[in-house]
Write a protein that holds these residues in place. Structure first.
Motif, PDB file in Angstrom:
ATOM      1  N   HIS A  85      -5.723   7.779   6.238  1.00  0.00           N
ATOM      2  CA  HIS A  85      -5.186   6.504   6.695  1.00  0.00           C
ATOM      3  C   HIS A  85      -4.750   5.687   5.482  1.00  0.00           C
ATOM      4  O   HIS A  85      -5.314   5.815   4.391  1.00  0.00           O
ATOM      5  CB  HIS A  85      -6.231   5.732   7.496  1.00  0.00           C
ATOM      6  N   ALA A  87      -2.214   1.800   4.376  1.00  0.00           N
ATOM      7  CA  ALA A  87      -1.511   0.595   4.829  1.00  0.00           C
ATOM      8  C   ALA A  87      -0.041   0.707   4.453  1.00  0.00           C
ATOM      9  O   ALA A  87       0.350   1.558   3.643  1.00  0.00           O
ATOM     10  CB  ALA A  87      -2.127  -0.648   4.195  1.00  0.00           C
ATOM     11  N   ASP A  88       0.764  -0.172   5.012  1.00  0.00           N
ATOM     12  CA  ASP A  88       2.204  -0.134   4.762  1.00  0.00           C
ATOM     13  C   ASP A  88       2.601  -0.570   3.352  1.00  0.00           C
ATOM     14  O   ASP A  88       3.787  -0.528   3.013  1.00  0.00           O
ATOM     15  CB  ASP A  88       2.946  -0.997   5.789  1.00  0.00           C
ATOM     16  N   SER A  95       2.505   7.279   1.950  1.00  0.00           N
ATOM     17  CA  SER A  95       2.483   6.940   3.374  1.00  0.00           C
ATOM     18  C   SER A  95       3.114   8.025   4.239  1.00  0.00           C
ATOM     19  O   SER A  95       2.792   8.154   5.422  1.00  0.00           O
ATOM     20  CB  SER A  95       3.179   5.602   3.621  1.00  0.00           C
ATOM     21  N   CYS A  98       0.244  10.028   5.561  1.00  0.00           N
ATOM     22  CA  CYS A  98      -0.906   9.309   6.115  1.00  0.00           C
ATOM     23  C   CYS A  98      -0.522   8.537   7.372  1.00  0.00           C
ATOM     24  O   CYS A  98       0.665   8.285   7.627  1.00  0.00           O
ATOM     25  CB  CYS A  98      -1.460   8.321   5.084  1.00  0.00           C
ATOM     26  N   GLN A  99      -1.524   8.127   8.106  1.00  0.00           N
ATOM     27  CA  GLN A  99      -1.313   7.242   9.241  1.00  0.00           C
ATOM     28  C   GLN A  99      -1.406   5.810   8.734  1.00  0.00           C
ATOM     29  O   GLN A  99      -2.472   5.364   8.281  1.00  0.00           O
ATOM     30  CB  GLN A  99      -2.359   7.496  10.328  1.00  0.00           C
ATOM     31  N   SER A 100      -0.293   5.067   8.812  1.00  0.00           N
ATOM     32  CA  SER A 100      -0.257   3.714   8.256  1.00  0.00           C
ATOM     33  C   SER A 100      -0.764   2.710   9.286  1.00  0.00           C
ATOM     34  O   SER A 100       0.020   2.059   9.987  1.00  0.00           O
ATOM     35  CB  SER A 100       1.177   3.363   7.817  1.00  0.00           C
ATOM     36  N   ASP A 101      -2.062   2.579   9.367  1.00  0.00           N
ATOM     37  CA  ASP A 101      -2.651   1.715  10.395  1.00  0.00           C
ATOM     38  C   ASP A 101      -3.693   0.739   9.855  1.00  0.00           C
ATOM     39  O   ASP A 101      -4.400   0.100  10.629  1.00  0.00           O
ATOM     40  CB  ASP A 101      -3.279   2.570  11.507  1.00  0.00           C
ATOM     41  N   LEU A 102      -3.781   0.604   8.537  1.00  0.00           N
ATOM     42  CA  LEU A 102      -4.752  -0.329   7.965  1.00  0.00           C
ATOM     43  C   LEU A 102      -4.138  -1.718   7.814  1.00  0.00           C
ATOM     44  O   LEU A 102      -2.960  -1.856   7.490  1.00  0.00           O
ATOM     45  CB  LEU A 102      -5.244   0.167   6.605  1.00  0.00           C
ATOM     46  N   ALA A 103      -4.961  -2.728   8.038  1.00  0.00           N
ATOM     47  CA  ALA A 103      -4.491  -4.115   7.985  1.00  0.00           C
ATOM     48  C   ALA A 103      -4.360  -4.597   6.542  1.00  0.00           C
ATOM     49  O   ALA A 103      -5.132  -4.214   5.660  1.00  0.00           O
ATOM     50  CB  ALA A 103      -5.455  -5.019   8.749  1.00  0.00           C
ATOM     51  N   THR A 118      -9.305   7.453   3.387  1.00  0.00           N
ATOM     52  CA  THR A 118      -8.280   6.456   3.058  1.00  0.00           C
ATOM     53  C   THR A 118      -7.585   6.742   1.733  1.00  0.00           C
ATOM     54  O   THR A 118      -8.219   7.161   0.761  1.00  0.00           O
ATOM     55  CB  THR A 118      -8.924   5.051   2.993  1.00  0.00           C
TER      56      THR A 118
END
Length: 347
Positions: A85, A87-88, A95, A98-103, A118
Motif C-alpha cells: 500500500h 499514498a498518492d 505507486s 502498489c495500492q494507493s489508498d493511504l491518507a 507499506t
C-alpha cells in the motif's frame, strides 16, 4: 547576455568531476565481472569496491546492494507482487506497483497503519516534504534524500530502499536496491544470475564506478555542511518570491523539507506556463516530477494534500544545488516577478 541558470536539481544533477574521473578510469577495465580470468577478477574487484563505497555512504553496512538500471527498476524489484500500500504522493515508479489508498494530511504527511505492507518515500521530489518513517517499513524511496539528508539505512528501520546515481551527481542509468541482510526478492530479469541471482545481466561497471565516486563525494559534502549552505540560498529565494506575491503558497514551509527544494503554488497561473516563461528568460525549472513532464494534468501530490485542481496545476518546483549562487536565485526572483505581474495584469 547572462548565462543560463540550472534550477532543476531534483530532476537530475550535474555530473560530479569525481564521478566522471572514476568512469573514465573504469573504461580501461576490460573484463566482465562474471569472468574468472585475471581481467574478469579485476572488473569484479572494482565493482565490489564500489558496492562497499555506496554501502558506506548509505550507512548500509551489512545490507545487500543490488545494482539496477535506476530507481525505477529497483522499485519494480522491491514492490512487484508484494501487495503493498502507498499514498498518492509516491513517485509513479512506486505507486504503479502498489495500492494507493493511504491518507495524506494537509502537511503532506502519510498515515501508516501497517508498515510491513507499506511503501513510503523519505522525501518528496515535488514538494521536498520529508516523512517520518515508521519502524518496520517494507520499502522506502530514498532517491531524493540520499546525499542531501543525514541518515543511515541501518537505522531507518525499513526492509528495502531505492536509490539512483543521477540524483547526487552520478551518471544516469544506474541505481540500486538496498536489502536488509537475509531478505530475498524474486528476480524480474532472469538470465546469467548476476547480482546474487536477483538481477541478471552484465553489470554496468562504468556507471557503477561513477555512482560510487558520486556517493562518496556526496557523503563528504553532507558532513562538511554544504547542504546547510544550500538551504540558506533556498530561504533567500523563498523570502524574495514571497515579497513579490503574497498570494503564492510555499508548500511545506514550516515543516521538514529537503534543503534545496521550493514548491510554489500561485493559483490560476499554470505551472507549465511558468516553466516556459522562465526557460525563455534563461532559467531551468520544473512544474513537478521530471518523469511526469509533458503531461498537462493536476499534480497527484498536491491533490493528495487537499489542493484543488486549479491550484494543483499551478505549481512550480525550484530545486537548487551546491553550485547555485545567491546572485542566481535573486536574478530568478526578479525574472519571475516580472512574469507574475504580467500574468496578474491579464486577469
Amino acid at each position: 547576455m547572462a548565462p543560463r541558470v540550472y534550477l532543476d536539481w531534483n530532476a537530475t544533477t550535474p555530473l560530479r568531476p569525481e564521478a566522471k574521473a572514476a568512469m573514465v578510469a573504469a573504461m580501461e577495465v576490460v573484463g566482465n565481472p562474471s569472468s574468472v580470468h585475471g581481467e574478469g577478477r579485476a572488473a569484479k574487484s572494482l565493482m565490489e569496491r564500489a558496492r562497499a563505497q555506496i554501502a558506506a555512504a548509505l550507512g548500509a553496512d551489512g545490507a545487500d546492494i543490488v545494482f539496477t538500471s535506476g530507481a525505477t527498476e529497483a522499485a519494480a524489484l522491491a514492490c512487484a507482487g508484494r501487495g503493498l500500500h502507498c499514498a498518492d504522493i509516491e513517485h509513479e515508479a512506486v505507486s504503479a506497483w502498489c495500492q494507493s489508498d493511504l491518507a495524506v494530511d494537509a502537511a503532506g504527511q502519510v498515515a501508516v497503519t501497517a508498515p510491513a505492507q507499506t511503501a513510503l518515500q523519505y522525501a518528496n521530489s515535488e514538494t521536498g516534504i520529508v516523512q517520518v518513517l515508521p519502524d518496520g517499513l517494507a520499502v522506502s524511496d530514498l532517491t531524493q534524500a540520499f546525499g542531501k539528508l543525514p541518515f543511515a539505512f541501518n537505522w531507518l528501520g525499513c526492509a528495502m530502499g531505492l536509490v539512483s546515481a543521477h540524483k547526487l551527481g552520478g551518471p544516469k542509468g544506474i541505481g540500486a536496491l538496498i536489502l536488509r541482510q537475509g531478505l530475498e526478492v524474486p528476480a524480474q530479469l532472469k538470465g546469467g544470475g548476476q547480482e546474487m541471482g536477483r538481477r541478471a545481466g552484465t553489470e554496468n561497471l562504468i556507471g557503477i564506478a561513477g555512482f560510487a565516486a558520486a556517493a562518496e563525494a556526496a557523503s563528504r559534502d553532507l558532513a562538511n555542511g554544504v547542504w546547510e549552505q544550500v538551504a540558506e540560498i533556498r530561504n533567500i529565494l523563498e523570502s524574495a518570491l514571497s515579497s513579490i506575491a503574497n498570494e503564492t503558497i510555499s508548500v511545506g514551509n514550516g515543516g521538514a523539507r529537503l534543503p534545496n527544494t521550493l514548491c510554489l503554488v500561485t493559483p490560476g497561473w499554470k505551472g507549465e506556463t511558468q516553466v516556459m516563461q522562465m526557460d525563455l528568460a534563461g532559467f531551468a525549472v520544473s512544474a513537478g516530477s521530471a518523469c511526469s513532464s509533458g503531461k498537462v494534468r493536476p499534480s497527484r501530490v498536491l491533490r493528495a494534500m487537499g489542493f484543488d485542481d486549479i491550484a494543483a496545476t499551478s505549481a512550480l518546483r525550484i530545486s537548487i544545488g551546491p553550485e547555485t549562487t545567491k546572485d542566481a536565485v535573486l536574478r530568478f526572483a526578479e525574472a519571475w516577478g516580472k512574469q507574475y505581474h504580467k500574468a496578474r495584469a491579464r486577469v
